[in-house]
Scaffold this motif. Structure first.
Motif, PDB file in Angstrom:
ATOM      1  N   SER B  96      65.073 -16.941   3.603  1.00 55.24           N
ATOM      2  CA  SER B  96      64.332 -17.823   2.699  1.00 55.24           C
ATOM      3  C   SER B  96      64.091 -19.175   3.348  1.00 55.24           C
ATOM      4  CB  SER B  96      65.156 -18.018   1.425  1.00 55.24           C
ATOM      5  OG  SER B  96      64.627 -19.046   0.629  1.00 55.24           O
ATOM      6  N   ARG B  97      63.180 -19.941   2.730  1.00 62.17           N
ATOM      7  CA  ARG B  97      63.084 -21.343   3.129  1.00 62.17           C
ATOM      8  C   ARG B  97      64.196 -22.111   2.435  1.00 62.17           C
ATOM      9  NH1 ARG B  97      60.629 -24.411  -0.999  1.00 62.17           N
ATOM     10  NH2 ARG B  97      59.746 -23.098  -2.627  1.00 62.17           N
ATOM     11  N   LEU B  98      64.573 -23.234   3.040  1.00 54.06           N
ATOM     12  CA  LEU B  98      65.593 -24.085   2.431  1.00 54.06           C
ATOM     13  C   LEU B  98      64.923 -24.930   1.348  1.00 54.06           C
ATOM     14  CD1 LEU B  98      68.683 -24.907   3.016  1.00 54.06           C
ATOM     15  CD2 LEU B  98      67.707 -26.965   4.000  1.00 54.06           C
ATOM     16  N   ALA B  99      65.580 -25.014   0.199  1.00 53.44           N
ATOM     17  CA  ALA B  99      65.034 -25.862  -0.866  1.00 53.44           C
ATOM     18  C   ALA B  99      65.229 -27.326  -0.473  1.00 53.44           C
ATOM     19  CB  ALA B  99      65.749 -25.576  -2.181  1.00 53.44           C
ATOM     20  N   ALA B 100      64.192 -28.120  -0.651  1.00 54.84           N
ATOM     21  CA  ALA B 100      64.275 -29.584  -0.537  1.00 54.84           C
ATOM     22  C   ALA B 100      64.962 -30.078   0.742  1.00 54.84           C
ATOM     23  CB  ALA B 100      64.999 -30.148  -1.759  1.00 54.84           C
ATOM     24  N   PRO B 101      64.404 -29.752   1.917  1.00 58.93           N
ATOM     25  CA  PRO B 101      65.058 -30.227   3.142  1.00 58.93           C
ATOM     26  C   PRO B 101      65.156 -31.747   3.234  1.00 58.93           C
ATOM     27  CG  PRO B 101      62.984 -29.069   3.633  1.00 58.93           C
ATOM     28  CD  PRO B 101      63.250 -28.881   2.189  1.00 58.93           C
ATOM     29  N   LYS B 102      64.217 -32.476   2.605  1.00 59.19           N
ATOM     30  CA  LYS B 102      64.304 -33.944   2.673  1.00 59.19           C
ATOM     31  C   LYS B 102      65.555 -34.442   1.928  1.00 59.19           C
ATOM     32  CE  LYS B 102      59.466 -34.897   3.462  1.00 59.19           C
ATOM     33  NZ  LYS B 102      58.161 -35.201   2.859  1.00 59.19           N
ATOM     34  N   PHE B 103      65.851 -33.809   0.787  1.00 58.72           N
ATOM     35  CA  PHE B 103      67.088 -34.164   0.075  1.00 58.72           C
ATOM     36  C   PHE B 103      68.300 -33.822   0.936  1.00 58.72           C
ATOM     37  CE2 PHE B 103      64.399 -34.300  -3.675  1.00 58.72           C
ATOM     38  CZ  PHE B 103      64.961 -35.357  -4.375  1.00 58.72           C
ATOM     39  N   ALA B 104      68.205 -32.674   1.640  1.00 57.65           N
ATOM     40  CA  ALA B 104      69.320 -32.263   2.496  1.00 57.65           C
ATOM     41  C   ALA B 104      69.563 -33.300   3.589  1.00 57.65           C
ATOM     42  CB  ALA B 104      69.033 -30.898   3.107  1.00 57.65           C
TER      43      ALA B 104
END
Lengths: 58, 564
Positions: B96-104
């Motif tokens: 899957s894609r990672l949810a919200a990479p900027k938040f990560a």
């Protein structure tokens, strides 16, 4: 016609065929709730209540 | 504006790897290893000071080093690596894609800033309150502020993990239930949320107290809630390293769990009951009833112990089943003799499993019993126990999976392969020595966190038995071995990441695995067989050791506490 060709079973049928425990284990947010609520009750809240009942020295 | 997610395909497993997740895994793993090196350095200073013949540091430096050691290895190294594991087990294993990479990334920055602020506060010398920072000892405000920022960053990482579970389900990137390794990582994330919430409840008021904005903090309430964070943070480790055991068994052997249902129920026992093990730190507090103590450390806690014993059987059992299927079917132990002991991913994982069970698990249950806890409460036995769980168990498992992550995620070939083969044994033997000798010294009454066990400047002289001094010396020698193992790990991994040969985009890498085993880690399903006679013998040996040690401690208690 589409139903006969569609390899995916109907969603409601899916839910009915999955055992209850597996549905519980497939629900991360229910598990998150349980994983916070159980230790919060038995360890934190019960513990705080007991400590709060210790009389304060004069 | 939505941006398209970029993926590459892993040539070993065929899984799609979200490049944003991959960058975050790399960043978290690298910072983790930096803090492991820093924390390990402070650890050797602590061990050399507690070695009476060396007694390296003066008292104030000893407590500074002890604070930094606990902080950097018990919290910072472990949590950074766990965030890397969470992103691997969600985005990578679920395709899957990672949810919200900027938040990560925001969470990552908060964790780095928080860890640095707290480290600086400790190094400035006015926050030598040790990892537990019990009130009324007061650290500099930045000590607490850094911990709070670190915890907020880690919480963001946990919610990015949960978000990725939602994204993967919505986008149907996997079929049926999530893989067991992801389920184990989810268990770690759930315990992490409880841990961080407990930390916030107590550290935010303590931070305000350090500024004088709150007049006082009740020491017992502080201790109760702090251990909701302090001990539960180590239960995140347990869940994460058990997930890693399953991952390595799947990656190296193509092993599937003996029973998905049983292993998931064992993780459920962790979710419900593992955090309450925190209560064993409160067993001598007079303000808490026996009902609270016994329920939290015995009745309910034993359900989590049952979970660990299930994993302790099903992980080697799944390896045995896979090995027998692969043709190693003669006698009780051909599957184990012919296992790839030169593959550091496997040897590290198996040593982690053995030492976590035999040293950490058994001693943990003994310490959790209210009566026999009195023999070793607050003695050096306690660090002996948690060096078996957190260092021999978790750290060794994390080291083992790193040998897989370097080629799979960093796309670099390992350098110094001979060192890599030896490293788990050097580190494992050293840490096993640390654990055993600290437990031995603790059983002889040596207190934890004590600068000078000879009491040279005490007005009332006290002598520990000579055997206690021997134990402390052997602990120091073991620490040297563990340090060498840790140094070998850092050199191999950092050297490989920077100087290892770059692997081609389609180049498969040998993990010493059986052909086609890679997919097992990302799929749901149980093993075809439960014929595991060798594992049954190992489990029997474990139970005999467990029962003997348990009753030896009752016998010991009866001798030091005679009833007439």
């Amino acid at each position: 016609m589409a139903e006969a060709d569609d390899p995916r079973p109907a969603q409601s049928g899916d839910d009915e065929s999955i055992p209850l425990m597996q549905r519980v284990l497939d629900n991360p947010f229910l598990l998150l709730f349980l994983g916070i609520a159980v230790p919060a009750l038995t360890y934190l809240i019960w513990g705080i209540i007991e400590i709060a009942q210790v009389p304060i020295a004069d | 504006m939505a941006t398209a997610t970029e993926f590459r395909t892993c040539p070993n497993t065929g899984l799609k790897v979200d490049l944003a997740a991959e960058r975050l895994i790399k960043a978290n793993a690298v910072v983790a290893i930096v803090f492991l090196a820093i924390g390990g350095l402070f650890g050797i200073l602590v061990a050399f000071t507690r070695w009476p013949a060396v007694h390296l540091l003066p008292a104030d430096w000893f407590y500074l080093a002890l604070t930094a050691h606990g902080l950097d290895v018990l919290l910072v190294w472990i949590i950074f690596f766990e965030i890397a594991v969470l992103y691997f087990a969600s985005a990578v294993l679920l395709n899957s894609r990672l949810a919200a990479p900027k938040f990560a990334w925001a969470g990552f920055v908060l964790m780095v800033v928080g860890a640095l602020i707290t480290n600086v506060a400790v190094l400035q010398g006015d926050s030598s309150v040790m990892f537990t920072s019990y009130v009324p000892m007061r650290a500099a405000p930045n000590f607490y502020l850094g911990l709070i920022l670190f915890a907020v960053g880690a919480l963001i990482g946990c919610f990015v993990f949960f978000g990725t579970l939602v994204v993967a389900k919505a986008e149907k990137t996997y079929e049926g239930s999530i893989p067991l390794v992801t389920f184990g990582a989810m268990t770690a994330a759930i315990i992490a949320v409880f841990t961080i919430v407990s930390g916030a409840i107590i550290l935010i008021p303590t931070w305000l107290w350090s500024y004088g904005l709150i007049p006082d903090i009740d020491p017992v309430i502080y201790k109760l809630i702090w251990w909701g964070m302090g001990h539960s943070s180590q239960q995140i480790n347990v869940s994460a390293h058990v997930a890693i055991w399953y991952a390595i068994a799947a990656l190296v052997f193509g092993a599937k769990p003996l029973s998905e249902k049983v292993s998931r129920m064992a993780f459920l026992m962790y979710i419900l009951f593992l955090q309450i093990a925190s209560a064993h730190h409160m067993l001598v507090e007079p303000g808490l009833s026996s009902e609270w103590k016994i329920f939290n450390t015995s009745y309910a806690m034993y359900l989590a112990v049952l979970g660990s014993m299930v994993h302790g059987m099903t992980v080697p059992g799944s390896i045995e089943a896979a090995q027998r299927k692969n043709g190693y079917d003669r006698g009780l132990f051909e599957w184990l003799r012919k296992a790839p002991w030169g593959n550091p991913a496997f040897s590290g994982m198996f040593l982690s499993l053995l030492m976590f069970g035999f040293l950490g698990g058994i001693s943990g249950v003994v310490m959790g019993v209210e009566q026999i806890n009195l023999i070793m409460h607050n003695t050096l036995y306690v660090p002996g126990h948690f060096h078996a769980t957190v260092v021999a168990g978790t750290t060794l498992a994390f080291m083992a999976i790193t040998y897989v992550l370097v080629p799979l995620i960093f796309r670099r070939e390992l350098i110094l392969k001979g060192w890599a083969r030896l490293q788990p044994y050097v580190f494992g033997i050293g840490v096993a020595g640390n654990s055993l000798f600290m437990m031995g010294a603790g059983t002889l009454g040596v207190s934890r966190r004590h600068w000078d066990i000879s009491f040279a400047d005490a007005s009332l002289p006290f002598d520990y038995p000579a055997a206690a001094f021997l134990m402390m010396g052997l602990n120091g020698i073991s620490a040297i071995l563990a340090m060498l193992g840790g140094l070998m790990f850092v050199i191999v991994v950092v050297g490989s990441v920077f100087f290892g040969r770059k692997l081609g985009a389609d180049e498969k890498v040998s993990l010493g695995e059986v052909a086609g085993s890679g997919r097992a880690v990302a799929s749901y399903g149980s093993s075809d067989t439960i014929k595991i006679p060798g594992t049954a013998v190992l489990v029997a040996i474990f139970f005999i050791a467990f029962v003997l040690y348990y009753f030896v401690n009752w016998k010991y208690l009866s001798e030091i506490w005679p009833m007439s």
